[in-house]
Design a protein around this motif. Structure first.
Motif, PDB file in Angstrom:
ATOM      1  N   LYS A  80       0.852  -1.198   0.000  1.00 15.77           N
ATOM      2  CA  LYS A  80       0.000   0.000   0.000  1.00 15.77           C
ATOM      3  C   LYS A  80       0.882   1.241   0.000  1.00 15.77           C
ATOM      4  N   LEU A  81       0.862   1.968  -1.090  1.00 18.13           N
ATOM      5  CA  LEU A  81       1.708   3.140  -1.213  1.00 18.13           C
ATOM      6  C   LEU A  81       1.228   4.300  -0.352  1.00 18.13           C
ATOM      7  N   LEU A  82       2.197   5.065   0.148  1.00 18.24           N
ATOM      8  CA  LEU A  82       1.932   6.303   0.877  1.00 18.24           C
ATOM      9  C   LEU A  82       2.396   7.483   0.024  1.00 18.24           C
ATOM     10  N   LEU A  83       1.875   8.661   0.351  1.00 21.64           N
ATOM     11  CA  LEU A  83       2.315   9.861  -0.371  1.00 21.64           C
ATOM     12  C   LEU A  83       3.832  10.033  -0.268  1.00 21.64           C
ATOM     13  N   SER A  84       4.367   9.709   0.902  1.00 21.88           N
ATOM     14  CA  SER A  84       5.799   9.898   1.159  1.00 21.88           C
ATOM     15  C   SER A  84       6.677   8.926   0.376  1.00 21.88           C
ATOM     16  N   ASP A  85       6.062   7.959  -0.318  1.00 21.34           N
ATOM     17  CA  ASP A  85       6.842   7.026  -1.135  1.00 21.34           C
ATOM     18  C   ASP A  85       7.216   7.632  -2.486  1.00 21.34           C
ATOM     19  N   SER A  86       6.676   8.775  -2.808  1.00 22.81           N
ATOM     20  CA  SER A  86       7.030   9.446  -4.072  1.00 22.81           C
ATOM     21  C   SER A  86       8.525   9.744  -4.101  1.00 22.81           C
ATOM     22  N   GLY A  87       9.123   9.619  -5.289  1.00 20.61           N
ATOM     23  CA  GLY A  87      10.546   9.905  -5.414  1.00 20.61           C
ATOM     24  C   GLY A  87      11.124   9.250  -6.642  1.00 20.61           C
ATOM     25  N   PHE A  88      12.428   9.348  -6.764  1.00 21.40           N
ATOM     26  CA  PHE A  88      13.164   8.767  -7.879  1.00 21.40           C
ATOM     27  C   PHE A  88      13.895   7.550  -7.331  1.00 21.40           C
ATOM     28  N   TYR A  89      13.569   6.373  -7.859  1.00 24.79           N
ATOM     29  CA  TYR A  89      14.129   5.127  -7.355  1.00 24.79           C
ATOM     30  C   TYR A  89      15.212   4.625  -8.291  1.00 24.79           C
ATOM     31  N   LEU A  90      16.359   4.363  -7.709  1.00 31.93           N
ATOM     32  CA  LEU A  90      17.516   3.940  -8.482  1.00 31.93           C
ATOM     33  C   LEU A  90      17.991   2.571  -8.039  1.00 31.93           C
ATOM     34  N   CYS A  91      18.267   1.723  -9.024  1.00 32.26           N
ATOM     35  CA  CYS A  91      18.867   0.423  -8.786  1.00 32.26           C
ATOM     36  C   CYS A  91      20.339   0.516  -9.155  1.00 32.26           C
ATOM     37  N   ALA A  92      21.186  -0.172  -8.419  1.00 28.37           N
ATOM     38  CA  ALA A  92      22.614  -0.157  -8.719  1.00 28.37           C
ATOM     39  C   ALA A  92      23.193  -1.547  -8.513  1.00 28.37           C
ATOM     40  N   TRP A  93      24.342  -1.770  -9.144  1.00 30.20           N
ATOM     41  CA  TRP A  93      25.025  -3.056  -8.971  1.00 30.20           C
ATOM     42  C   TRP A  93      26.507  -2.821  -8.710  1.00 30.20           C
ATOM     43  N   SER A  94      27.124  -3.796  -8.090  1.00 31.97           N
ATOM     44  CA  SER A  94      28.573  -3.818  -7.940  1.00 31.97           C
ATOM     45  C   SER A  94      28.995  -5.284  -7.966  1.00 31.97           C
ATOM     46  N   VAL A  95      30.260  -5.505  -8.209  1.00 26.80           N
ATOM     47  CA  VAL A  95      30.761  -6.868  -8.251  1.00 26.80           C
ATOM     48  C   VAL A  95      31.803  -7.042  -7.165  1.00 26.80           C
ATOM     49  N   GLY A  96      31.633  -8.058  -6.376  1.00 28.38           N
ATOM     50  CA  GLY A  96      32.557  -8.286  -5.264  1.00 28.38           C
ATOM     51  C   GLY A  96      32.003  -7.641  -4.009  1.00 28.38           C
ATOM     52  N   LEU A  97      32.026  -8.346  -2.930  1.00 28.19           N
ATOM     53  CA  LEU A  97      31.398  -7.877  -1.705  1.00 28.19           C
ATOM     54  C   LEU A  97      32.036  -6.596  -1.191  1.00 28.19           C
ATOM     55  N   LEU A  98      33.311  -6.432  -1.438  1.00 28.94           N
ATOM     56  CA  LEU A  98      34.008  -5.251  -0.936  1.00 28.94           C
ATOM     57  C   LEU A  98      34.241  -4.226  -2.039  1.00 28.94           C
ATOM     58  N   ALA A  99      33.473  -4.326  -3.122  1.00 31.08           N
ATOM     59  CA  ALA A  99      33.641  -3.404  -4.240  1.00 31.08           C
ATOM     60  C   ALA A  99      33.350  -1.975  -3.807  1.00 31.08           C
ATOM     61  N   HIS A 100      34.199  -1.058  -4.223  1.00 34.28           N
ATOM     62  CA  HIS A 100      34.002   0.339  -3.897  1.00 34.28           C
ATOM     63  C   HIS A 100      32.978   0.984  -4.809  1.00 34.28           C
ATOM     64  N   GLU A 101      32.937   0.564  -6.058  1.00 32.00           N
ATOM     65  CA  GLU A 101      32.191   1.293  -7.074  1.00 32.00           C
ATOM     66  C   GLU A 101      30.847   0.644  -7.337  1.00 32.00           C
ATOM     67  N   GLN A 102      29.818   1.487  -7.443  1.00 25.20           N
ATOM     68  CA  GLN A 102      28.493   1.036  -7.800  1.00 25.20           C
ATOM     69  C   GLN A 102      28.077   1.722  -9.104  1.00 25.20           C
ATOM     70  N   PHE A 103      27.295   0.997  -9.892  1.00 21.69           N
ATOM     71  CA  PHE A 103      26.871   1.485 -11.203  1.00 21.69           C
ATOM     72  C   PHE A 103      25.345   1.496 -11.233  1.00 21.69           C
ATOM     73  N   PHE A 104      24.807   2.603 -11.684  1.00 21.07           N
ATOM     74  CA  PHE A 104      23.382   2.856 -11.537  1.00 21.07           C
ATOM     75  C   PHE A 104      22.589   2.640 -12.818  1.00 21.07           C
ATOM     76  N   GLY A 105      21.325   2.257 -12.613  1.00 18.61           N
ATOM     77  CA  GLY A 105      20.375   2.180 -13.702  1.00 18.61           C
ATOM     78  C   GLY A 105      19.788   3.548 -13.994  1.00 18.61           C
ATOM     79  N   PRO A 106      18.864   3.608 -14.973  1.00 16.96           N
ATOM     80  CA  PRO A 106      18.287   4.892 -15.405  1.00 16.96           C
ATOM     81  C   PRO A 106      17.255   5.463 -14.438  1.00 16.96           C
TER      82      PRO A 106
END
Lengths: 113, 114
Positions: A80-106
């Motif tokens: 059940k969505l709330l008004l406060s759930d509005s926003g820009f949602y970004l997914c990201a990935w990294s490789v390796g548990l200790l990876a420093h860098e993350q790469f984002f989706g659109p």
């Protein structure tokens, strides 16, 4: 090369309706996956991260949940969505548990009315 | 609570000017990333700095990591309209539970006018 997809790109939903946002990664195996939310033109807040299938960690208490049914698929949901759930949602990935860098989706722009 | 303070929040300059954006924290980071984000798109990684005192250059952009790994700066020389966007810094905390958590600054919105 690795690519990351998110859909839908934009979504307008009424308060109280359910939500499902999908993220998929191509070109890599066993990535770490992340869901962030970004307030208008501001920094990112980590919501969930996953280091493997079925393994989800939540960073902040909230109205949302996440699931990882496949290695390269990450889903953000709400019953059940709330008004406060509005926003820009970004997914990201990294490789390796200790990876420093993350790469984002659109990103997905969610507006709850 | 770990915080990464970014300044200035907004910057509006003319083409050809120089500028510097700062990220400061009381926390020590194992690395620091700089991203640029266009409206309606995801952030794009520009650079990662790892060693205290490290300086990296990317064309007209110069990134520096503080000696104590608590702060960083981004300097743009002779800014161009194509540099317009939201610049985000993100510090990686030392692994906790086997995971490198990123802490993001609030961003600097840069507008370069022709």
């Amino acid at each position: 090369s690795q690519t990351i997809h998110q859909w839908p790109a934009t979504l307008v939903q009424p308060v109280g309706s359910p939500l499902s946002l999908e993220c998929t990664v191509e070109g890599t195996s066993n990535p770490n996956l992340y869901w962030y939310r970004q307030a208008a033109g501001r920094g990112l807040q980590l919501l969930f991260y996953s280091v493997g299938i079925g393994q989800i960690s939540s960073e902040v208490p909230q109205n949302l949940s996440a699931s990882r049914p496949q290695d390269r698929q990450f889903i953000l949901s709400s019953k059940k969505l709330l008004l406060s759930d509005s926003g820009f949602y970004l997914c990201a990935w990294s490789v390796g548990l200790l990876a420093h860098e993350q790469f984002f989706g659109p990103g997905t722009r969610l507006t709850v009315l | 609570t770990q915080l990464l303070e970014q300044s200035p929040q907004f910057l509006s300059i003319q083409e050809g000017e120089n500028l510097t954006v700062y990220c400061n924290s009381s926390s020590v980071f194992s690395s620091l990333q700089w991203y640029r984000q266009e409206p309606g798109e995801g952030p794009v990684l520009l650079v990662t700095v790892v060693t205290g005192g490290e300086v990296k250059k990317l064309k007209r952009l110069t990134f520096q990591f503080g000696d104590a790994r608590k702060d960083s700066s981004l300097h743009i020389t002779a800014a161009q309209p194509g540099d317009t966007g939201l610049y985000l810094c993100a510090g990686a905390l030392s692994p906790s539970g086997g995971y490198n958590k990123l802490i993001f600054g609030a961003g600097t919105r840069l507008a370069v006018h022709p």
